[in-house]
Design an enzyme around this catalytic site. Structure first.
Site, PDB file in Angstrom:
ATOM      1  N   HIS A 127       0.428  -1.359   0.549  1.00  0.00           N
ATOM      2  CA  HIS A 127      -0.546   0.064  -0.056  1.00  0.00           C
ATOM      3  C   HIS A 127       0.964   1.080   0.164  1.00  0.00           C
ATOM      4  O   HIS A 127       1.766   1.459   0.436  1.00  0.00           O
ATOM      5  CB  HIS A 127      -1.081   0.266   0.848  1.00  0.00           C
ATOM      6  CG  HIS A 127      -0.395  -0.172   2.797  1.00  0.00           C
ATOM      7  ND1 HIS A 127       0.266   1.191   3.607  1.00  0.00           N
ATOM      8  CD2 HIS A 127      -0.228  -1.735   3.442  1.00  0.00           C
ATOM      9  CE1 HIS A 127       0.629   0.398   4.864  1.00  0.00           C
ATOM     10  NE2 HIS A 127      -0.098  -0.954   4.181  1.00  0.00           N
ATOM     11  N   ASP A 129       0.100   4.064   0.823  1.00  0.00           N
ATOM     12  CA  ASP A 129       0.039   5.403   2.080  1.00  0.00           C
ATOM     13  C   ASP A 129       0.554   4.272   3.147  1.00  0.00           C
ATOM     14  O   ASP A 129       0.663   3.674   3.540  1.00  0.00           O
ATOM     15  CB  ASP A 129      -1.658   5.356   2.006  1.00  0.00           C
ATOM     16  CG  ASP A 129      -2.776   4.499   3.331  1.00  0.00           C
ATOM     17  OD1 ASP A 129      -2.180   3.475   2.655  1.00  0.00           O
ATOM     18  OD2 ASP A 129      -3.405   4.263   4.225  1.00  0.00           O
ATOM     19  N   ASP A 162       6.357  -0.474   7.248  1.00  0.00           N
ATOM     20  CA  ASP A 162       4.691  -0.340   6.361  1.00  0.00           C
ATOM     21  C   ASP A 162       4.449   1.037   5.484  1.00  0.00           C
ATOM     22  O   ASP A 162       4.135   1.773   6.280  1.00  0.00           O
ATOM     23  CB  ASP A 162       3.759  -0.393   8.187  1.00  0.00           C
ATOM     24  CG  ASP A 162       3.047  -0.431   7.508  1.00  0.00           C
ATOM     25  OD1 ASP A 162       2.174  -0.888   6.579  1.00  0.00           O
ATOM     26  OD2 ASP A 162       2.129  -0.240   8.747  1.00  0.00           O
ATOM     27  N   GLU A 196      -4.716   2.046   2.969  1.00  0.00           N
ATOM     28  CA  GLU A 196      -4.975   0.594   3.520  1.00  0.00           C
ATOM     29  C   GLU A 196      -4.614   1.191   4.483  1.00  0.00           C
ATOM     30  O   GLU A 196      -6.374   0.429   5.493  1.00  0.00           O
ATOM     31  CB  GLU A 196      -3.359  -0.363   3.519  1.00  0.00           C
ATOM     32  CG  GLU A 196      -3.818  -1.687   4.382  1.00  0.00           C
ATOM     33  CD  GLU A 196      -3.678  -1.779   5.451  1.00  0.00           C
ATOM     34  OE1 GLU A 196      -3.604  -2.790   6.176  1.00  0.00           O
ATOM     35  OE2 GLU A 196      -2.995  -0.893   5.900  1.00  0.00           O
ATOM     36  N   GLU A 197      -4.565   2.231   5.578  1.00  0.00           N
ATOM     37  CA  GLU A 197      -4.017   2.522   7.152  1.00  0.00           C
ATOM     38  C   GLU A 197      -6.175   2.635   7.787  1.00  0.00           C
ATOM     39  O   GLU A 197      -6.071   2.799   9.039  1.00  0.00           O
ATOM     40  CB  GLU A 197      -3.909   3.376   7.277  1.00  0.00           C
ATOM     41  CG  GLU A 197      -1.993   2.501   7.153  1.00  0.00           C
ATOM     42  CD  GLU A 197      -1.677   1.409   7.978  1.00  0.00           C
ATOM     43  OE1 GLU A 197      -2.272   1.701   8.644  1.00  0.00           O
ATOM     44  OE2 GLU A 197      -0.193   1.422   7.627  1.00  0.00           O
ATOM     45  N   ASP A 222       0.161 -10.087   0.465  1.00  0.00           N
ATOM     46  CA  ASP A 222       0.837  -8.603   1.287  1.00  0.00           C
ATOM     47  C   ASP A 222       1.642  -8.800   2.350  1.00  0.00           C
ATOM     48  O   ASP A 222       1.898 -10.108   2.625  1.00  0.00           O
ATOM     49  CB  ASP A 222      -1.127  -9.110   1.442  1.00  0.00           C
ATOM     50  CG  ASP A 222      -1.293  -7.157   1.367  1.00  0.00           C
ATOM     51  OD1 ASP A 222      -0.361  -6.462   1.645  1.00  0.00           O
ATOM     52  OD2 ASP A 222      -2.551  -6.707   1.880  1.00  0.00           O
ATOM     53  N   HIS A 471       4.390   1.781  12.915  1.00  0.00           N
ATOM     54  CA  HIS A 471       3.380   3.024  13.927  1.00  0.00           C
ATOM     55  C   HIS A 471       3.887   3.547  14.636  1.00  0.00           C
ATOM     56  O   HIS A 471       3.351   4.392  15.538  1.00  0.00           O
ATOM     57  CB  HIS A 471       2.237   2.075  13.810  1.00  0.00           C
ATOM     58  CG  HIS A 471       0.886   1.418  13.032  1.00  0.00           C
ATOM     59  ND1 HIS A 471      -0.145   1.251  13.566  1.00  0.00           N
ATOM     60  CD2 HIS A 471       1.605   0.864  11.216  1.00  0.00           C
ATOM     61  CE1 HIS A 471      -0.240   1.212  11.726  1.00  0.00           C
ATOM     62  NE2 HIS A 471       0.274   0.721  11.012  1.00  0.00           N
TER      63      HIS A 471
HETATM   64 ZN   LIG Z   1       0.823  -1.884   6.572  1.00  0.00          ZN
END
Ligand SMILES: [Zn+2]
Length: 498
Positions: A127, A129, A162, A196-197, A222, A471
């Protein structure tokens, strides 16, 4: 006297037999896990990992941050436009060989048609974003969160792991393959969601489109797991391949009562009923199942690395099952992979300290194990709180949540390729285990086109420090890992696609 001796002798014999059975079962446990023939991996094409690291840094500097469902809002989507332009500039060969379809403006669906289009395609996902950086924590970063600095063997910044690391690695692998004149026999598809987030609307739309075209993939890959430098259960390295992910539902329990002045409270106010309901749900958790996939296969795959007592316990669940269930349930991480978790999150009552609530409510968030469903969780909540008067149970804000994914196959060619890549990523000697992903990924939408071929794995080795950046502060990807990922994605495309 003689009888007593006989009895004691009998008990001793029984104990000896029991111990013998326990030990024999322990010695056999997991022994069959490693018997599958290993796939010989193809030699990956040449690539320039230093240049790839600089490109990942550049991608991190383009701030494709999503905050809420619907992001990026029209007019605020320049970073997504810039990211696509940067990717096209750096990967001209693969962009020329693949057709591009833009879905919901910024999600990218790229197709490299194989020489035999009748074969089921391989789909690689990432992804575009990233999550925001918590306000006020920028200064805690060794290098700025959006600096994209390459230093000390790492690429630093939000999205390094991520999931821009995978985005860049997949395209680097595709570019290297395209330049080497490799052509796929099986169609190769890249699916890069843009949000995605927050909601994954991009991936959802991509899979709705593929479903309308009756695409049935050989593999969807994924994010989700990787090779862990230190796996908590064994304290040793292990490669985890996500073969399923949990579902999600938030239920709102509401108690409607008369309200009124708090100087003359009723025997059971709405607040008390809600409290009773939450305690009942806490005491009566959804059941754990240690003998269902993927947990049972995961334990068997790592059995050789488990401490002896743990191995003995898992090998003898017929005798020690409830003991293990208690141990597993007591650990938050282990508990999350064996059952649907129950987490009360939001509670509301009255708006003033001397006013009784007319509507008291609590929202409980459930992460649904593949053994359960939205319907079974909802029924569980109704059953467990049935003895409390005046409660209603409904999905929070009308949301329907998401069902847990099906559990993908561990017998497919796709899984064997991933197993070989995972083992090679880990340096050859690591156990490779199927696992349950407890968060949500864009891959959940791939269930629209596949019930058994969706996997969640990145060919990288993460240690605890790496995982803390996920994150969080100091997200970073080692240049070495970026190299492993480019190698791994290229080998997956070659092994399955040639
Ligand atoms: Zn992710």
């Amino acid at each position: 006297m003689k009888l007593a001796l006989k009895v004691i002798g009998g008990i001793a014999l029984a104990i000896a037999i029991l111990v013998g059975v326990l030990l024999w079962r322990t010695s056999q446990f997991g022994a069959k896990a490693d018997t599958q023939a290993e796939i010989a991996l193809p030699k990956p094409p040449a690539f320039d990992v230093a240049a790839a690291a600089e490109m990942l840094g550049a991608a991190i500097r383009i701030q494709t941050v999503t905050y809420a469902s619907g992001d990026p809002k029209p007019g605020a989507d320049q970073p997504w436009t810039d990211l696509e332009a940067a990717l096209r500039a750096r990967y001209p060969t693969v962009f020329a060989k693949m057709t591009m379809e833009k879905i919901l403006t910024h999600a990218m669906l790229m197709t490299w048609t194989g020489s035999d289009p009748s074969l089921p395609p391989v789909i690689l996902m990432a992804h575009q974003d990233v999550v925001p950086v918590n306000p006020g924590t920028d200064a805690d970063w060794t290098h700025g969160p959006f600096g994209g600095v390459v230093a000390d063997g790492y690429i630093w910044g939000r999205g390094a792991m991520d999931d821009k690391g995978s985005l860049i690695a997949i395209l680097e692998a595709g570019e290297a393959l395209a330049k080497s004149n490799w052509t796929p026999r099986r169609t190769v598809i890249f699916a890069f969601g843009h949000d995605e987030e927050v909601s994954g609307a991009g991936a959802q739309a991509i899979y709705a489109l593929l479903k309308s075209r009756s695409v049935t993939p050989a593999m969807v890959l994924d994010e989700g797991y990787a090779v862990l430098d230190k796996y908590p259960l064994t304290g040793k390295p292990a490669a985890l391949i996500g073969v399923a992910e949990k579902g999600y539902i938030s239920l709102q329990i509401t108690a409607t009562t008369e309200g009124g002045h708090s100087s003359r409270p009723p025997r059971e106010s709405g607040a008390i009923r809600i409290a009773r309901a939450l305690v009942a749900l806490e005491d009566k958790q959804m059941p754990a199942n240690l003998s269902a996939p993927p947990f049972n296969q995961m334990i068997e795959a790592i059995a050789a690395d488990l401490p002896f007592t743990t191995r003995l316990a898992f090998a003898n669940q017929w005798l020690l099952g409830s003991f293990i269930a208690d141990q597993v349930s007591g650990d938050a991480s282990a508990n999350a992979i064996v059952r649907t978790t129950t987490a009360p999150t939001m509670m509301t009552g009255s708006i003033k300290d001397n006013v009784l609530p007319q509507r008291a409510s609590a929202v409980v968030n459930f992460r649904i194990h593949p053994n359960d469903s939205i319907a079974s969780v909802t029924q569980h909540v109704k059953d467990v709180t049935a003895h409390i008067e005046g409660l209603t149970v409904a999905p929070y804000e009308g949301g329907i949540g998401s069902e847990p994914s099906p559990v993908s196959s561990m017998d497919s060619e796709a899984y064997r390729v991933l197993e070989a890549v995972a083992r090679s990523t880990g340096g050859g000697a690591v156990p490779v285990a199927p696992a349950l992903v407890i968060g949500a990924t864009d891959a959940r939408y791939a269930s629209a086109i596949s019930k058994d071929a969706i996997y969640r794995f990145a060919p990288a080795i993460y240690d605890d420090a790496d995982l803390n950046g996920f994150h969080g502060t100091n997200e970073r990807l080692s240049v070495e890992n970026l190299g492993r990922m480019i190698t791994g994605y290229a080998q997956i495309m070659m092994a399955l696609g040639s």
